[in-house]
Design a protein around this motif. Sequence first.
Motif, PDB file in Angstrom:
ATOM      1  N   VAL A 220       0.832  -1.204   0.000  1.00 41.60           N
ATOM      2  CA  VAL A 220       0.000   0.000   0.000  1.00 41.60           C
ATOM      3  C   VAL A 220       0.868   1.257   0.000  1.00 41.60           C
ATOM      4  O   VAL A 220       0.568   2.227  -0.697  1.00 41.60           O
ATOM      5  CB  VAL A 220      -0.993  -0.013   1.194  1.00 41.60           C
ATOM      6  CG1 VAL A 220      -1.696   1.320   1.346  1.00 41.60           C
ATOM      7  CG2 VAL A 220      -2.019  -1.133   1.006  1.00 41.60           C
ATOM      8  N   THR A 221       1.952   1.228   0.741  1.00 41.02           N
ATOM      9  CA  THR A 221       2.867   2.371   0.748  1.00 41.02           C
ATOM     10  C   THR A 221       3.451   2.592  -0.642  1.00 41.02           C
ATOM     11  O   THR A 221       3.511   3.719  -1.133  1.00 41.02           O
ATOM     12  CB  THR A 221       3.999   2.160   1.776  1.00 41.02           C
ATOM     13  OG1 THR A 221       3.422   2.000   3.062  1.00 41.02           O
ATOM     14  CG2 THR A 221       4.950   3.341   1.799  1.00 41.02           C
ATOM     15  N   CYS A 222       3.856   1.524  -1.272  1.00 44.41           N
ATOM     16  CA  CYS A 222       4.418   1.629  -2.617  1.00 44.41           C
ATOM     17  C   CYS A 222       3.375   2.171  -3.592  1.00 44.41           C
ATOM     18  O   CYS A 222       3.661   3.091  -4.367  1.00 44.41           O
ATOM     19  CB  CYS A 222       4.922   0.267  -3.075  1.00 44.41           C
ATOM     20  SG  CYS A 222       5.798   0.300  -4.641  1.00 44.41           S
ATOM     21  N   LEU A 223       2.174   1.643  -3.537  1.00 46.62           N
ATOM     22  CA  LEU A 223       1.106   2.129  -4.424  1.00 46.62           C
ATOM     23  C   LEU A 223       0.789   3.592  -4.140  1.00 46.62           C
ATOM     24  O   LEU A 223       0.431   4.343  -5.053  1.00 46.62           O
ATOM     25  CB  LEU A 223      -0.146   1.268  -4.279  1.00 46.62           C
ATOM     26  CG  LEU A 223      -0.024  -0.156  -4.832  1.00 46.62           C
ATOM     27  CD1 LEU A 223      -1.244  -0.983  -4.437  1.00 46.62           C
ATOM     28  CD2 LEU A 223       0.164  -0.136  -6.334  1.00 46.62           C
ATOM     29  N   GLY A 224       0.927   4.005  -2.895  1.00 47.07           N
ATOM     30  CA  GLY A 224       0.665   5.391  -2.531  1.00 47.07           C
ATOM     31  C   GLY A 224       1.644   6.372  -3.151  1.00 47.07           C
ATOM     32  O   GLY A 224       1.341   7.556  -3.284  1.00 47.07           O
ATOM     33  N   THR A 225       2.804   5.877  -3.549  1.00 44.25           N
ATOM     34  CA  THR A 225       3.785   6.744  -4.211  1.00 44.25           C
ATOM     35  C   THR A 225       3.592   6.759  -5.720  1.00 44.25           C
ATOM     36  O   THR A 225       4.289   7.482  -6.420  1.00 44.25           O
ATOM     37  CB  THR A 225       5.235   6.284  -3.914  1.00 44.25           C
ATOM     38  OG1 THR A 225       5.454   4.995  -4.494  1.00 44.25           O
ATOM     39  CG2 THR A 225       5.514   6.279  -2.420  1.00 44.25           C
ATOM     40  N   ARG A 226       2.643   5.971  -6.204  1.00 44.89           N
ATOM     41  CA  ARG A 226       2.454   5.818  -7.644  1.00 44.89           C
ATOM     42  C   ARG A 226       1.009   6.129  -8.049  1.00 44.89           C
ATOM     43  O   ARG A 226       0.436   5.452  -8.894  1.00 44.89           O
ATOM     44  CB  ARG A 226       2.851   4.408  -8.063  1.00 44.89           C
ATOM     45  CG  ARG A 226       4.295   4.057  -7.696  1.00 44.89           C
ATOM     46  CD  ARG A 226       4.634   2.617  -7.974  1.00 44.89           C
ATOM     47  NE  ARG A 226       4.460   2.259  -9.358  1.00 44.89           N
ATOM     48  CZ  ARG A 226       5.353   2.485 -10.337  1.00 44.89           C
ATOM     49  NH1 ARG A 226       6.483   3.074 -10.052  1.00 44.89           N
ATOM     50  NH2 ARG A 226       5.103   2.115 -11.574  1.00 44.89           N
ATOM     51  N   ILE A 227       0.431   7.142  -7.465  1.00 45.30           N
ATOM     52  CA  ILE A 227      -0.955   7.517  -7.769  1.00 45.30           C
ATOM     53  C   ILE A 227      -1.079   7.817  -9.260  1.00 45.30           C
ATOM     54  O   ILE A 227      -0.280   8.554  -9.828  1.00 45.30           O
ATOM     55  CB  ILE A 227      -1.398   8.741  -6.932  1.00 45.30           C
ATOM     56  CG1 ILE A 227      -1.281   8.446  -5.437  1.00 45.30           C
ATOM     57  CG2 ILE A 227      -2.801   9.193  -7.313  1.00 45.30           C
ATOM     58  CD1 ILE A 227      -2.176   7.360  -4.911  1.00 45.30           C
ATOM     59  N   GLY A 228      -2.092   7.204  -9.882  1.00 43.01           N
ATOM     60  CA  GLY A 228      -2.323   7.414 -11.307  1.00 43.01           C
ATOM     61  C   GLY A 228      -1.454   6.551 -12.206  1.00 43.01           C
ATOM     62  O   GLY A 228      -1.543   6.646 -13.426  1.00 43.01           O
TER      63      GLY A 228
ATOM     64  N   ALA B   5       6.439  -6.430  -6.395  1.00 43.81           N
ATOM     65  CA  ALA B   5       7.256  -7.434  -5.718  1.00 43.81           C
ATOM     66  C   ALA B   5       8.717  -6.996  -5.670  1.00 43.81           C
ATOM     67  O   ALA B   5       9.394  -7.141  -4.644  1.00 43.81           O
ATOM     68  CB  ALA B   5       7.122  -8.784  -6.413  1.00 43.81           C
ATOM     69  N   GLU B   6       9.201  -6.454  -6.762  1.00 43.44           N
ATOM     70  CA  GLU B   6      10.593  -6.003  -6.810  1.00 43.44           C
ATOM     71  C   GLU B   6      10.826  -4.826  -5.862  1.00 43.44           C
ATOM     72  O   GLU B   6      11.795  -4.812  -5.111  1.00 43.44           O
ATOM     73  CB  GLU B   6      10.958  -5.593  -8.238  1.00 43.44           C
ATOM     74  CG  GLU B   6      12.388  -5.120  -8.380  1.00 43.44           C
ATOM     75  CD  GLU B   6      12.705  -4.682  -9.790  1.00 43.44           C
ATOM     76  OE1 GLU B   6      13.512  -3.743  -9.916  1.00 43.44           O
ATOM     77  OE2 GLU B   6      12.155  -5.242 -10.747  1.00 43.44           O
ATOM     78  N   GLN B   7       9.933  -3.852  -5.875  1.00 39.51           N
ATOM     79  CA  GLN B   7      10.130  -2.658  -5.051  1.00 39.51           C
ATOM     80  C   GLN B   7       9.926  -2.907  -3.567  1.00 39.51           C
ATOM     81  O   GLN B   7      10.541  -2.248  -2.738  1.00 39.51           O
ATOM     82  CB  GLN B   7       9.229  -1.523  -5.530  1.00 39.51           C
ATOM     83  CG  GLN B   7       9.676  -0.970  -6.855  1.00 39.51           C
ATOM     84  CD  GLN B   7       9.049   0.372  -7.150  1.00 39.51           C
ATOM     85  OE1 GLN B   7       8.136   0.830  -6.479  1.00 39.51           O
ATOM     86  NE2 GLN B   7       9.556   1.022  -8.179  1.00 39.51           N
ATOM     87  N   THR B   8       9.046  -3.819  -3.225  1.00 35.85           N
ATOM     88  CA  THR B   8       8.735  -4.060  -1.811  1.00 35.85           C
ATOM     89  C   THR B   8       9.516  -5.231  -1.219  1.00 35.85           C
ATOM     90  O   THR B   8       9.452  -5.462  -0.021  1.00 35.85           O
ATOM     91  CB  THR B   8       7.233  -4.333  -1.617  1.00 35.85           C
ATOM     92  OG1 THR B   8       6.873  -5.503  -2.358  1.00 35.85           O
ATOM     93  CG2 THR B   8       6.398  -3.146  -2.048  1.00 35.85           C
ATOM     94  N   LYS B   9      10.196  -5.981  -2.071  1.00 36.69           N
ATOM     95  CA  LYS B   9      10.952  -7.168  -1.634  1.00 36.69           C
ATOM     96  C   LYS B   9      10.023  -8.225  -1.026  1.00 36.69           C
ATOM     97  O   LYS B   9      10.388  -8.918  -0.080  1.00 36.69           O
ATOM     98  CB  LYS B   9      12.060  -6.802  -0.639  1.00 36.69           C
ATOM     99  CG  LYS B   9      13.008  -5.730  -1.125  1.00 36.69           C
ATOM    100  CD  LYS B   9      13.732  -6.156  -2.373  1.00 36.69           C
ATOM    101  CE  LYS B   9      14.743  -5.098  -2.789  1.00 36.69           C
ATOM    102  NZ  LYS B   9      14.920  -4.998  -4.215  1.00 36.69           N
ATOM    103  N   VAL B  10       8.839  -8.334  -1.595  1.00 37.84           N
ATOM    104  CA  VAL B  10       7.862  -9.333  -1.164  1.00 37.84           C
ATOM    105  C   VAL B  10       7.811 -10.411  -2.243  1.00 37.84           C
ATOM    106  O   VAL B  10       7.717 -10.089  -3.429  1.00 37.84           O
ATOM    107  CB  VAL B  10       6.459  -8.706  -0.981  1.00 37.84           C
ATOM    108  CG1 VAL B  10       5.429  -9.774  -0.652  1.00 37.84           C
ATOM    109  CG2 VAL B  10       6.492  -7.634   0.099  1.00 37.84           C
ATOM    110  N   PRO B  11       7.867 -11.692  -1.867  1.00 43.35           N
ATOM    111  CA  PRO B  11       7.757 -12.747  -2.874  1.00 43.35           C
ATOM    112  C   PRO B  11       6.462 -12.594  -3.677  1.00 43.35           C
ATOM    113  O   PRO B  11       5.388 -12.376  -3.112  1.00 43.35           O
ATOM    114  CB  PRO B  11       7.747 -14.032  -2.047  1.00 43.35           C
ATOM    115  CG  PRO B  11       8.412 -13.653  -0.748  1.00 43.35           C
ATOM    116  CD  PRO B  11       8.066 -12.214  -0.520  1.00 43.35           C
TER     117      PRO B  11
END
Length: 140
Positions: free
Chosen positions: A13-21, A30-36
């Motif tokens: 959600v934090t990552c998506l919050g930086t990419r509005i629109g 996955a790459e930006q958040t380091k989540v599998p």
Amino acid sequence: MLSKTAEYALRAVTCLGTRIGQPSSADVLAEQTKVPRRYLNRVLQDLAAAGLVRSRSGPGGGYELAKEPAEITILDVVNAVAPLERINACPLGLKSHTSLCPLHAELDRAYEATQAAFAGVTMQQLLESTNPIVPLREVS
């Protein structure tokens, strides 16, 4: 205190919050958040079911926030994937404990305080922090 699933959801959600629109693919997230990626897909589905994230298919598609970051609290994200469980009855099932014992009452007060703290912080507040470290994700 937070589950791995809740941590991953907060990162997404934090990552998506930086990419509005700008919808983001699961691979990018996955790459930006380091989540599998496989785990992230499940987390994103839970966030979508809670109405916090939506997905668009096709070219230019991907995941994006379904609400403004100012409308999403940390508690909203946590509750969407792994709600904090309050202690309402004796966890041991002791019949003589008709109310919470001092230990479990104190633990429940801590959970209550955590819920209140999480409810008081929006994703927008995290994103607007003056701290030079971007919350919950790697920055390239």
